[in-house]
Enzyme design. Sequence first.
Site, PDB file in Angstrom:
ATOM      1  CG  ASN A  93      33.214 -11.931  -1.173  1.00 50.36           C
ATOM      2  OD1 ASN A  93      32.851 -12.829  -0.861  1.00 50.36           O
ATOM      3  ND2 ASN A  93      32.921 -11.224  -2.208  1.00 50.36           N
ATOM      4  CB  SER A 142      44.292 -12.812  -1.285  1.00 53.42           C
ATOM      5  OG  SER A 142      44.752 -11.997  -2.366  1.00 53.42           O
ATOM      6  CB  CYS A 155      28.272  -3.766 -10.815  1.00 56.78           C
ATOM      7  SG  CYS A 155      29.746  -3.251  -9.807  1.00 56.78           S
ATOM      8  CD  GLN A 195      37.094  -9.871   1.907  1.00 57.19           C
ATOM      9  OE1 GLN A 195      37.764  -9.081   2.672  1.00 57.19           O
ATOM     10  NE2 GLN A 195      37.291  -9.742   0.547  1.00 57.19           N
ATOM     11  CG  HIS A 217      44.622  -8.101  -3.254  1.00 59.03           C
ATOM     12  ND1 HIS A 217      43.726  -7.350  -3.465  1.00 59.03           N
ATOM     13  CD2 HIS A 217      44.692  -9.252  -3.841  1.00 59.03           C
ATOM     14  CE1 HIS A 217      42.693  -8.249  -4.056  1.00 59.03           C
ATOM     15  NE2 HIS A 217      43.279  -9.292  -4.397  1.00 59.03           N
TER      16      HIS A 217
HETATM   17  C1  LIG Z   1      39.227 -11.325  -2.976  1.00 59.37           C
HETATM   18  C2  LIG Z   1      38.849 -12.787  -2.657  1.00 59.37           C
HETATM   19  C3  LIG Z   1      39.011 -13.897  -3.445  1.00 59.37           C
HETATM   20  C4  LIG Z   1      40.131 -13.781  -4.583  1.00 59.37           C
HETATM   21  O1  LIG Z   1      41.433 -13.513  -4.220  1.00 59.37           O
HETATM   22  P1  LIG Z   1      42.634 -12.861  -5.209  1.00 59.37           P
HETATM   23  O2  LIG Z   1      43.828 -12.757  -4.328  1.00 59.37           O
HETATM   24  O3  LIG Z   1      42.179 -11.687  -5.781  1.00 59.37           O
HETATM   25  O4  LIG Z   1      42.610 -13.923  -6.106  1.00 59.37           O
HETATM   26  C5  LIG Z   1      38.622 -15.046  -2.947  1.00 59.37           C
HETATM   27  N1  LIG Z   1      37.916 -15.108  -1.976  1.00 59.37           N
HETATM   28  C6  LIG Z   1      37.313 -14.109  -1.120  1.00 59.37           C
HETATM   29  C7  LIG Z   1      36.390 -14.344   0.083  1.00 59.37           C
HETATM   30  C8  LIG Z   1      37.755 -12.904  -1.458  1.00 59.37           C
HETATM   31  O5  LIG Z   1      37.461 -11.871  -0.771  1.00 59.37           O
END
Ligand SMILES: *Cc1c(COP(=O)(O)O)cnc(C)c1O
Length: 376
Positions: free
Chosen positions: A150, A198, A322, A178, A200
């Site tokens: 990420n 995920s 951060c 990602q 979002h």
């Molecule tokens: C955003 C992210 C998560 C967490 O996802 P959520 O749906 O916000 O809990 C886990 N792993 C990676 C690599 C991510 O980018």
Amino acid sequence: MQSSIVYLDYNATTPVDDRVLERMLPFFKQQYANPSSPHLFALQAQEEIDFAQQDLAHLINCRASELTFTSGATEAINMAIKGLTYGHRKHIICASTEHNAVLECCRYMETKGYTVTYLPVDKDGIIDLKTLEDSITTDTALVCVMLVNNETGVMQDIPSIATLTHQAGAWFLCDATQAVGKIPIDVKQMQIDFMPISAHKFYGPKGIGALYTNPAIGSLEPLLHGGQQQKGMRSGTLNVPGIVGLGTAAAIAKQEMANQNKLILTLRDALEKSILEIDETFVNGHLDKRIFNTTNISLRGLHSQEMILALGNIAVSSGSACSSVTNRPSPVLRAMGLKNEDNLSAIRFSLGRFTTDHDIDYTLDRIKKIVTKLRG
Ligand SMILES: *Cc1c(COP(=O)(O)O)cnc(C)c1O
């Protein structure tokens, strides 16, 4: 998008696509039935859930029955790591550059008597397969390596990692949060056993996601006990609008990713090339083994926190995890061997579906001015 914001933080979250929102809206006020209820109204909701599950299954080449809806990737990761039946095997391996969701689950497992090996990465953020091979023992139950990082966008050689894992009779969890919706993923071909998703992160709503589970694993110990929804794997009334949103986001991604990726890559490369024309700047992470939308750049001598503040209406992230006031060095960049000073000067730019030429030009102009001012 709000016109006043230049959003270059797509790895943190994405705006919901209008088409996704449009499909979700009826499920709040008109088609609000609980899909577990016995009436016709509920059956229609269940049908929509099934369609969404199919669309998501298509995106990653699995069966709908292999997907469990969760609140997001964090829950899916917890479900897999804590829910797996370990038997006599008490050893877990994970990359040192994993997302906190994986790292913190592994640390939790350490408190429960499991041993965890945190695999190092090289200066480009890549895992050494020989080191992985040497770390796997007859006690290893689970190996966790992410597909796309990420912070840096660095991509690991997943099929090779999966092969080594399976040769030792262990299961393979790949955090592809990602990657899903951005690049083609085939869980069967990549031999992935657990994969969190995920919504979002690919233009769906927040608070909804899924876990892909290889059926060969058998049942998991659920995190949530209750009404036995989703075959008892995850009790709780299904988030119908969220699931419809996730399915729609998946269908759109499958349709559009190939064309979109090329456009985003062009913009990312233009941004990166121009920033690298500034003195004492360099990219963190492997230049080729990297997803198309991300660039993580250190601007030596500067503080990312200061830069982000000065950038104002341009939304980017520091490389670091951060907190609101203090700036702590990123563990990911530290694992790659970056000196603290360079670590704290890293900025992550992550582009997406709605990034424009103008966004990039505007950002470049502002960065050049800010760097001159801060260094001057
Ligand atoms: C955003 C992210 C998560 C967490 O996802 P959520 O749906 O916000 O809990 C886990 N792993 C990676 C690599 C991510 O980018």
